[in-house]
Design a protein around this motif. Structure first.
Motif, mmCIF file in Angstrom:
data_model
loop_
_atom_site.group_PDB
_atom_site.id
_atom_site.type_symbol
_atom_site.label_atom_id
_atom_site.label_comp_id
_atom_site.label_asym_id
_atom_site.label_seq_id
_atom_site.Cartn_x
_atom_site.Cartn_y
_atom_site.Cartn_z
ATOM 1 N N THR A 116 0.940 -2.093 -0.340
ATOM 2 C CA THR A 116 -0.376 -0.264 0.187
ATOM 3 C C THR A 116 1.186 1.171 -0.051
ATOM 4 O OG1 THR A 116 -0.378 0.111 2.556
ATOM 5 C CG2 THR A 116 -1.781 -1.221 1.479
ATOM 6 N N LYS A 117 0.458 2.430 -0.007
ATOM 7 C CA LYS A 117 0.990 3.833 0.081
ATOM 8 C C LYS A 117 0.763 4.015 1.734
ATOM 9 C CE LYS A 117 -0.639 5.707 -4.261
ATOM 10 N NZ LYS A 117 -1.370 6.576 -5.185
ATOM 11 N N VAL A 118 1.661 4.593 2.147
ATOM 12 C CA VAL A 118 1.871 5.647 3.516
ATOM 13 C C VAL A 118 0.291 5.595 3.745
ATOM 14 C CG1 VAL A 118 2.518 6.647 5.420
ATOM 15 C CG2 VAL A 118 4.252 5.023 3.654
ATOM 16 N N ALA A 119 -1.096 6.423 3.569
ATOM 17 C CA ALA A 119 -1.310 6.748 3.388
ATOM 18 C C ALA A 119 -2.302 6.090 3.702
ATOM 19 C CB ALA A 119 -1.953 7.885 2.063
ATOM 20 N N THR A 120 -2.758 4.881 2.420
ATOM 21 C CA THR A 120 -3.031 3.982 2.818
ATOM 22 C C THR A 120 -3.139 3.713 4.081
ATOM 23 O OG1 THR A 120 -3.798 3.665 0.450
ATOM 24 C CG2 THR A 120 -4.337 1.711 1.274
ATOM 25 N N LEU A 121 -1.778 3.165 4.171
ATOM 26 C CA LEU A 121 -1.574 2.170 5.791
ATOM 27 C C LEU A 121 -2.164 3.015 6.758
ATOM 28 C CD1 LEU A 121 -0.033 -0.095 7.028
ATOM 29 C CD2 LEU A 121 2.041 1.797 7.002
ATOM 30 N N MET A 122 -1.970 4.216 7.155
ATOM 31 C CA MET A 122 -2.479 4.659 8.097
ATOM 32 C C MET A 122 -4.341 4.626 7.807
ATOM 33 S SD MET A 122 -0.180 8.413 8.078
ATOM 34 C CE MET A 122 -0.821 8.926 9.731
ATOM 35 N N LYS A 123 -4.481 4.453 7.675
ATOM 36 C CA LYS A 123 -6.061 4.304 6.783
ATOM 37 C C LYS A 123 -6.639 3.020 7.913
ATOM 38 C CE LYS A 123 -8.600 6.392 4.511
ATOM 39 N NZ LYS A 123 -9.262 6.913 2.856
ATOM 40 N N LEU A 124 -5.639 2.428 6.717
ATOM 41 C CA LEU A 124 -5.739 0.266 7.638
ATOM 42 C C LEU A 124 -5.259 0.887 8.998
ATOM 43 C CD1 LEU A 124 -4.461 -1.006 4.699
ATOM 44 C CD2 LEU A 124 -6.835 -0.895 4.981
ATOM 45 N N LEU A 125 -4.508 0.873 9.657
ATOM 46 C CA LEU A 125 -3.805 1.104 11.151
ATOM 47 C C LEU A 125 -5.185 1.818 11.915
ATOM 48 C CD1 LEU A 125 -0.460 2.128 11.032
ATOM 49 C CD2 LEU A 125 -1.666 -0.450 11.278
ATOM 50 N N MET A 126 -6.018 2.663 11.379
ATOM 51 C CA MET A 126 -6.961 3.532 12.041
ATOM 52 C C MET A 126 -7.926 2.945 12.288
ATOM 53 S SD MET A 126 -9.604 5.383 11.728
ATOM 54 C CE MET A 126 -9.734 6.128 9.751
ATOM 55 N N HIS A 127 -8.196 2.179 10.917
ATOM 56 C CA HIS A 127 -9.953 1.206 10.619
ATOM 57 C C HIS A 127 -9.757 0.130 12.091
ATOM 58 C CE1 HIS A 127 -12.230 3.560 8.376
ATOM 59 N NE2 HIS A 127 -11.433 4.051 8.047
ATOM 60 N N ASP A 128 -8.194 -0.625 11.720
ATOM 61 C CA ASP A 128 -7.984 -1.172 12.484
ATOM 62 C C ASP A 128 -7.836 -1.479 14.215
ATOM 63 O OD1 ASP A 128 -7.716 -3.480 10.198
ATOM 64 O OD2 ASP A 128 -5.441 -2.654 10.746
ATOM 65 N N GLU A 129 -7.979 0.039 14.365
ATOM 66 C CA GLU A 129 -7.759 0.342 16.253
ATOM 67 C C GLU A 129 -9.088 0.384 16.427
ATOM 68 O OE1 GLU A 129 -5.871 0.824 19.826
ATOM 69 O OE2 GLU A 129 -5.281 -0.247 17.519
ATOM 70 N N ALA A 130 -9.911 1.000 15.620
ATOM 71 C CA ALA A 130 -11.284 1.744 15.739
ATOM 72 C C ALA A 130 -11.920 0.181 16.111
ATOM 73 C CB ALA A 130 -11.559 2.607 15.015
ATOM 74 N N ARG A 131 -11.773 -0.742 15.204
ATOM 75 C CA ARG A 131 -12.376 -1.638 15.853
ATOM 76 C C ARG A 131 -12.253 -2.355 16.846
ATOM 77 N NH1 ARG A 131 -12.797 -3.227 10.206
ATOM 78 N NH2 ARG A 131 -10.601 -3.419 10.387
ATOM 79 N N ARG A 132 -10.751 -2.449 16.694
ATOM 80 C CA ARG A 132 -10.235 -3.487 18.420
ATOM 81 C C ARG A 132 -11.069 -2.699 19.217
ATOM 82 N NH1 ARG A 132 -6.787 -3.178 22.090
ATOM 83 N NH2 ARG A 132 -6.047 -1.174 21.324
ATOM 84 N N LEU A 133 -11.265 -1.220 19.442
ATOM 85 C CA LEU A 133 -11.421 -0.467 20.860
ATOM 86 C C LEU A 133 -13.231 -0.611 20.397
ATOM 87 C CD1 LEU A 133 -8.714 2.966 20.665
ATOM 88 C CD2 LEU A 133 -9.515 0.872 22.105
ATOM 89 N N GLY A 134 -13.460 -1.545 19.661
ATOM 90 C CA GLY A 134 -14.910 -0.952 19.683
ATOM 91 C C GLY A 134 -15.370 0.541 18.954
ATOM 92 N N ILE A 135 -15.236 1.495 18.562
ATOM 93 C CA ILE A 135 -16.028 2.739 18.500
ATOM 94 C C ILE A 135 -16.026 2.469 16.497
ATOM 95 C CG2 ILE A 135 -14.793 4.897 17.454
ATOM 96 C CD1 ILE A 135 -12.004 4.479 19.469
ATOM 97 N N GLN A 136 -16.960 3.221 17.031
ATOM 98 C CA GLN A 136 -18.328 2.968 15.495
ATOM 99 C C GLN A 136 -18.417 4.131 14.438
ATOM 100 O OE1 GLN A 136 -20.002 0.466 14.564
ATOM 101 N NE2 GLN A 136 -19.504 -1.432 16.612
ATOM 102 N N LYS A 137 -17.879 3.796 12.963
ATOM 103 C CA LYS A 137 -17.412 4.875 11.946
ATOM 104 C C LYS A 137 -18.878 5.580 12.123
ATOM 105 C CE LYS A 137 -17.205 5.487 7.875
ATOM 106 N NZ LYS A 137 -17.004 4.926 5.783
#
Length: 57
Positions: free
Chosen positions: A33-54
């Motif tokens: 991926t690109k760095v920006a895409t990686l950052m978004k993936l990591l953010m979504h993974d962490e939100a899911r792990r913490l139970g934070i809904q979009k």
């Protein structure tokens, strides 16, 4: 303000050390991926792990 400015999506800029930038780039390359895409993936993974809904607009 130009017409294009109205449709521009929000952005987040972060300052990193040179070694952090290299690490971001290496991880992104390993993930294919690109760095920006990686950052978004990591953010979504962490939100899911913490139970934070979009929130939906």
């Amino acid at each position: 303000m130009k017409q294009d400015d109205k449709s521009r999506k929000p952005q987040i800029g972060i300052q990193v050390e040179p070694d952090e930038k290299e690490l971001f780039e290496a991880v992104a390359k390993a993930r294919g991926t690109k760095v920006a895409t990686l950052m978004k993936l990591l953010m979504h993974d962490e939100a899911r792990r913490l139970g934070i809904q979009k929130s939906t607009p």
